[in-house]
Design a protein around this motif. Structure first.
Motif: not given
Length: 127
Positions: A59-78
């Motif tokens: 859950e913590a990993v997913l919340l971290e991704i959701v929390g940063k999905v708009r500010i980290i680059s698309s390639s890093r998110t993917l």
């Protein structure tokens, strides 16, 4: 997860919580994300029961991704999502999580860094 185990429609089960928080537009995105996580994760993800503290590591990993999905680059998110998801589910999951983040932000309930507006002329070190 309990709704699925009870063969109840998950959006029907969690809809009242989304309505109470005034984030109903996030519900289809959240449902899509959970469906993809359930069907396309490389291994079983673990979630704490509702209202439990602390939350589970997955859950913590997913919340971290959701929390940063708009500010980290698309390639890093993917790339990050690619570590936990089958390849063909990465882009749809990223889109669903971005939808959740956007809906929460629009409702004034930003999740971590996703709710912080970017300053003009400044680049994040995460890009």
């Amino acid at each position: 997860m309990a709704a699925m185990a009870a063969r109840t429609c998950p959006p029907y089960a969690i809809g009242p919580g989304f309505a109470a928080a005034r984030v109903m537009p996030a519900l289809p995105h959240f449902h899509m994300a959970m469906m993809l996580l359930n069907r396309e994760a490389r291994e079983t993800l673990h979630f704490a029961l509702g209202g439990c503290s602390p939350i589970a590591e997955d859950e913590a990993v997913l919340l971290e991704i959701v929390g940063k999905v708009r500010i980290i680059s698309s390639s890093r998110t993917l790339a990050t999502l690619g570590m936990i998801m089958q390849e063909d589910a990465v882009a749809p999951l990223a889109a669903a999580l971005a939808g959740v983040a956007e809906c929460f932000t629009q409702a004034g309930l930003g999740l971590g860094l996703a709710s912080r507006p970017r300053r003009a002329g400044k680049r994040s070190t995460n890009e």
